[in-house]
Write an enzyme that holds these catalytic residues in place. Structure first.
Site, PDB file in Angstrom:
ATOM      1  N   GLU A   1      -9.655   1.226  -5.259  1.00 47.67           N
ATOM      2  CA  GLU A   1     -10.521   1.577  -4.131  1.00 47.67           C
ATOM      3  C   GLU A   1     -10.286   3.022  -3.714  1.00 47.67           C
ATOM      4  O   GLU A   1      -9.134   3.444  -3.534  1.00 47.67           O
ATOM      5  CB  GLU A   1     -10.235   0.658  -2.940  1.00 47.67           C
TER       6      GLU A   1
ATOM      7  N   LYS B   1       0.836  -1.199   0.000  1.00 52.78           N
ATOM      8  CA  LYS B   1       0.000   0.000   0.000  1.00 52.78           C
ATOM      9  C   LYS B   1       0.871   1.248   0.000  1.00 52.78           C
ATOM     10  O   LYS B   1       0.477   2.279  -0.542  1.00 52.78           O
ATOM     11  CB  LYS B   1      -0.907   0.005   1.237  1.00 52.78           C
TER      12      LYS B   1
ATOM     13  N   ARG C   1      -6.759  -8.121  -8.871  1.00 54.11           N
ATOM     14  CA  ARG C   1      -7.414  -9.422  -9.046  1.00 54.11           C
ATOM     15  C   ARG C   1      -8.903  -9.191  -9.197  1.00 54.11           C
ATOM     16  O   ARG C   1      -9.372  -8.066  -9.102  1.00 54.11           O
ATOM     17  CB  ARG C   1      -7.180 -10.279  -7.807  1.00 54.11           C
TER      18      ARG C   1
ATOM     19  N   LYS D   1      -2.032   1.090   9.166  1.00 52.48           N
ATOM     20  CA  LYS D   1      -2.356   0.078   8.154  1.00 52.48           C
ATOM     21  C   LYS D   1      -1.114  -0.686   7.788  1.00 52.48           C
ATOM     22  O   LYS D   1      -0.054  -0.082   7.604  1.00 52.48           O
ATOM     23  CB  LYS D   1      -2.799   0.782   6.869  1.00 52.48           C
TER      24      LYS D   1
ATOM     25  N   HIS E   1     -13.742  -3.483   9.072  1.00 47.29           N
ATOM     26  CA  HIS E   1     -13.130  -3.063   7.803  1.00 47.29           C
ATOM     27  C   HIS E   1     -13.285  -4.109   6.713  1.00 47.29           C
ATOM     28  O   HIS E   1     -12.528  -4.142   5.759  1.00 47.29           O
ATOM     29  CB  HIS E   1     -11.646  -2.725   7.979  1.00 47.29           C
TER      30      HIS E   1
ATOM     31  N   GLY F   1      -7.971  -7.633   3.575  1.00 49.33           N
ATOM     32  CA  GLY F   1      -9.031  -8.220   4.408  1.00 49.33           C
ATOM     33  C   GLY F   1      -9.170  -7.556   5.762  1.00 49.33           C
ATOM     34  O   GLY F   1      -9.630  -8.163   6.720  1.00 49.33           O
ATOM     35  N   GLY F   2      -8.767  -6.291   5.841  1.00 49.36           N
ATOM     36  CA  GLY F   2      -8.922  -5.555   7.097  1.00 49.36           C
ATOM     37  C   GLY F   2      -7.932  -5.971   8.174  1.00 49.36           C
ATOM     38  O   GLY F   2      -8.002  -5.516   9.312  1.00 49.36           O
TER      39      GLY F   2
ATOM     40  N   HIS G   1     -16.931   3.964   0.993  1.00 53.90           N
ATOM     41  CA  HIS G   1     -15.955   3.177   0.248  1.00 53.90           C
ATOM     42  C   HIS G   1     -16.554   2.983  -1.147  1.00 53.90           C
ATOM     43  O   HIS G   1     -17.548   2.279  -1.299  1.00 53.90           O
ATOM     44  CB  HIS G   1     -15.728   1.833   0.941  1.00 53.90           C
TER      45      HIS G   1
HETATM   46  P1  ADP Z   1      -7.721  -3.982   3.213  1.00 52.45           P
HETATM   47  O1  ADP Z   1      -6.762  -4.090   2.069  1.00 52.45           O
HETATM   48  O2  ADP Z   1      -7.231  -4.659   4.457  1.00 52.45           O
HETATM   49  O3  ADP Z   1      -9.122  -4.358   2.846  1.00 52.45           O
HETATM   50  P2  ADP Z   1      -8.208  -1.167   2.790  1.00 52.45           P
HETATM   51  O4  ADP Z   1      -7.101  -0.228   2.660  1.00 52.45           O
HETATM   52  O5  ADP Z   1      -8.902  -1.592   1.534  1.00 52.45           O
HETATM   53  O6  ADP Z   1      -7.733  -2.455   3.593  1.00 52.45           O
HETATM   54  O7  ADP Z   1      -9.291  -0.569   3.774  1.00 52.45           O
HETATM   55  C1  ADP Z   1     -10.387  -1.320   4.228  1.00 52.45           C
HETATM   56  C2  ADP Z   1     -11.442  -0.404   4.817  1.00 52.45           C
HETATM   57  O8  ADP Z   1     -10.921   0.345   5.899  1.00 52.45           O
HETATM   58  C3  ADP Z   1     -11.966   0.644   3.859  1.00 52.45           C
HETATM   59  O9  ADP Z   1     -12.979   0.149   3.051  1.00 52.45           O
HETATM   60  C4  ADP Z   1     -12.460   1.713   4.796  1.00 52.45           C
HETATM   61  O10 ADP Z   1     -13.703   1.379   5.336  1.00 52.45           O
HETATM   62  C5  ADP Z   1     -11.476   1.661   5.912  1.00 52.45           C
HETATM   63  N1  ADP Z   1     -10.413   2.654   5.711  1.00 52.45           N
HETATM   64  C6  ADP Z   1      -9.234   2.472   5.086  1.00 52.45           C
HETATM   65  N2  ADP Z   1      -8.500   3.606   5.104  1.00 52.45           N
HETATM   66  C7  ADP Z   1      -9.227   4.511   5.766  1.00 52.45           C
HETATM   67  C8  ADP Z   1      -9.019   5.884   6.159  1.00 52.45           C
HETATM   68  N3  ADP Z   1      -7.890   6.523   5.882  1.00 52.45           N
HETATM   69  N4  ADP Z   1     -10.007   6.508   6.824  1.00 52.45           N
HETATM   70  C9  ADP Z   1     -11.146   5.879   7.136  1.00 52.45           C
HETATM   71  N5  ADP Z   1     -11.401   4.607   6.830  1.00 52.45           N
HETATM   72  C10 ADP Z   1     -10.457   3.920   6.153  1.00 52.45           C
END
Ligand code: ADP
Length: 656
Positions: A275, A116, A292, A158, A235, A164-165, A208
């Site tokens: 995303e 990321k 993917r 993060k 998430h 997957g959160g 999202h």
């Molecule tokens: P993963 O790859 O683990 O799924 P993501 O980066 O796609 O993680 O983020 C998953 C979810 O977390 C997002 O859909 C959103 O709801 C929340 N999220 C991610 N980044 C942020 C942020 N900067 N502020 C608020 N919510 C966030």
């Protein structure tokens, strides 16, 4: 031309890929672990090949073995599905080395988006807007904390390698920072073997919104519009929809083009998802790109009328994209609800066990159930607990939502705890109907999601339970009151015993000569008659006959009702206040797992909410905190121990 593919995956996505391959006349090879010998994807494929033990690292994640099998079977392409090896650049590279087409983007593109933080650097250069934050390589905890303070709380930690959160923690104040950092790092290390962290501004009310993109090997790229995936727990998405409600045509175009810019910046090919977080003022920020096919791709298929797996196969065959941007349109509205084996009343913890019975809503041109399991299969601890995806389509959001709710009510999964009733509550809630979508939807609308309105009255429930118990004729639960002077053809009294919602109930009833009953309820005596066939329970009262789907195993009876599935426990556990009291001060493992860390020792005093133990289960960490201030009497486990759900971990004596 690819005419034989291997699907390096399991469950619903393997079945999904096989379906499109069959349609195109492409032969399929399934792979499976010890846990999946009888799985649906194995049954559906033309050939199936065993990989090894259930644990994914020795089966579905064993890339070398999978390639070896693919070569031996003369396969020309490998479809990785999602998860497992789908975003593994070195696997994609190895496929290419052996002249097997990896049905996905190039290893370089996967690598570019695999982290990321690296992805954010690339997007910054391509002028795609980013969430403010730090995504550099300095990982010193003090430095990261300084960055968090600079960005301003709340922040989100993060894992750069995350998905997957997992490896993600919100931090609301400086004093929580190091605890959260340690937890996020540990989870990341465990799940991805990489604990590089980024710090982002935590947006409090974003949506999202993600864009489906597709590129071929000839420099063409299109976006297949957006999906709103704001409704999430931990998430992770639970209900997705397309198109995103209320998105203006101009914003749709702007986001679509930004997503394509992201894809072109890394010479992307195949299916990808960019995303974004969409703020209430219409600004949007790049979050990550998934290289993917996504779990939620079917909603895009419904609104565009395209088969994305078919598109993937044509790109893999070096063809140009089936459609240009101007040939793509949105028709109607689609929803996807993810049916999980998990307990919404217990922090959405995954549940495992045998799927005693599954009743699915009927499929049609506008109702689709993507699943990889049937009645009798097992949800094991080894893999993701998703049971199925229910996807529906109609002309408008309102109509599609009505179909979604109707189908969820027809869905019955017995044997494991599922989120179906919870999904019904979410879908029926006013905020969801009004499309008040934000990523904190579940927390924000917790009260509206309690869904008590439709729960039947206790007397109605009791009658149904009695009917169910009678119809399965479970002797242990129907105790005759006048056994000694029981005479045939005479009415006789009995007590029907069962448990619902952890509450033991005993109801008196009298069996009448014609096989009906007079049941004593708090509201007065009620006459009823019950019988059942393989799938249904029929209950006749003064007001008519109702039929309910029914299933049972040795412990439970399940009945499908308007508000969701009612689970009746047949044999009563031994109630004793002594036992309850004995457990009053105990901290219990919420499920089978491993002790990641234990923060306390015997003799220590703790404050309410202090962290006591961290348990890891299914690669997620669960923090067990002190429910009250007290004295740690004893710790029964050590770091690294394997524990079963409901094992006692710590005994904690309450102190006023
Ligand atoms: P993963 O790859 O683990 O799924 P993501 O980066 O796609 O993680 O983020 C998953 C979810 O977390 C997002 O859909 C959103 O709801 C929340 N999220 C991610 N980044 C942020 C942020 N900067 N502020 C608020 N919510 C966030």
């Amino acid at each position: 031309m690819i005419n034989k593919i291997l699907i390096a995956n399991r469950g619903e996505i393997a079945c999904r890929v096989i379906r499109s391959a069959k349609k195109l006349g492409v032969a399929t090879v399934a792979v499976y672990s010890d846990a999946d010998i009888h799985a649906q994807h194995v049954q559906l494929a033309d050939e199936a090949i065993h990989l090894g033990p259930a644990v994914a690292s020795q089966s579905y994640l064993n890339g070398d073995l999978i390639i070896e099998k693919a070569i031996s079977l003369g396969v020309q392409g490998i479809h990785p599905g999602y998860g497992f090896l789908s975003e593994n650049a070195s696997f994609a590279e190895k496929c290419a080395k052996h002249n097997i087409v990896f049905i996905g983007p190039s290893a370089d593109a996967i690598r570019a988006m695999g982290s990321k933080s690296a992805a954010k650097t690339i997007m910054q250069e391509a002028n795609v807007p980013l969430v403010p934050g730090y995504h550099g390589s300095n990982q010193h905890p003090d430095f990261l904390r300084d960055k968090a303070n600079e960005i301003g709380y709340p922040v989100l930690l993060k894992a750069a390698a995350g998905g997957g959160g997992k490896g993600m923690r919100q931090v609301f104040a400086d004093k929580e920072f190091f605890d959260a950092l340690n937890a996020a790092k540990r989870e990341a290390k465990n799940s991805f073997d990489d604990d590089l962290m980024l710090v982002e501004k935590y947006l409090t009310e974003p949506r999202h919104v993600e864009i489906q993109v597709f590129c071929d090997n000839h420099g063409n790229g299109v976006y297949l519009f957006e999906r709103d995936c704001s409704v999430q727990r931990r998430h992770q998405k639970i209900i997705e929809e397309a198109p995103a409600p209320g998105l203006s045509e101009s914003l749709r175009k702007e986001m679509g083009e930004a997503a394509l810019k992201a894809a072109f910046a890394i010479n992307y090919t195949g299916a990808g998802t960019v995303e974004f977080l969409l703020d209430s003022d219409g600004s949007f920020y790049f979050m990550e790109m998934n290289t993917r096919l996504q779990v939620e791709h079917p909603v895009t298929e419904f609104i565009t009328g395209e088969d994305l797996v078919e598109w993937q196969l044509s790109v893999a065959n070096n063809e140009v994209l089936p459609k240009t941007q101007s040939e793509l349109n949105i028709t109607g509205h689609a929803f996807e609800a993810r049916i999980y084996a998990e307990d919404p009343n217990n922090e959405f913890l995954p549940s495992t066990g045998r799927l005693v019975k599954i009743l699915e809503p009927e499929g049609s041109a506008s109702v689709r159930v993507d699943t990889g399991v049937i009645s009798g299969d097992e949800v094991s601890i080894y893999y993701d607990p998703m049971i199925a995806k229910l996807i529906v389509h109609s002309d408008s959001r309102d109509k599609a939502l009505a179909v979604l709710i109707r189908c969820l009510k027809q869905y019955m999964v017995c044997g494991v705890t599922t989120n179906i009733d919870y999904l019904i509550q979410v879908a029926s809630s006013v905020p969801f109907q009004q499309a008040q979508l934000t990523t904190d939807f579940i927390e924000r609308h917790a009260d509206a999601l309690k869904g008590t309105e439709n729960t039947p009255h206790l007397s109605e429930l009791s009658l149904l339970c009695a009917s169910a118990v009678i119809s399965v004729s479970s002797e242990a639960n129907v105790i005759s009151e006048n056994q000694n002077n029981f005479r045939l053809n005479h009415s006789h009294a009995s007590i029907v015993k069962f448990e619902i919602n952890q509450q033991a109930l005993e109801l008196k009833q009298v069996a009448l000569k014609d096989g009906s009953f007079e049941l004593a309820l708090p509201t007065g005596n009620t006459w009823y008659k019950a019988h059942r066939d393989a799938n249904n329970l029929y209950v006749t009262t003064q007001s008519g006959t109702g039929s309910y789907a029914i299933a049972e195993n040795h412990e439970h009876i399940w009945i499908q009702m308007e508000y969701g599935t009612l689970c009746i426990t047949k044999v009563l556990p031994d109630y004793g206040t002594d036992a309850d009291e004995a457990h009053a001060g105990d901290i219990i493992a919420p499920m089978n797992g491993t002790i990641v860390d234990i923060m306390v020792q015997a003799g220590q005093t703790v404050e309410k909410d202090d962290l006591l133990v961290i348990v890891e289960a299914m690669k997620m960490e669960h923090s067990l905190r002190a429910p009250y201030s007290g004295l740690v009497k004893e710790c029964f486990v050590n770091k690294g121990d394997l524990v079963d759900g409901s094992d006692i971990l710590v005994s904690l004596e309450k102190q006023e």
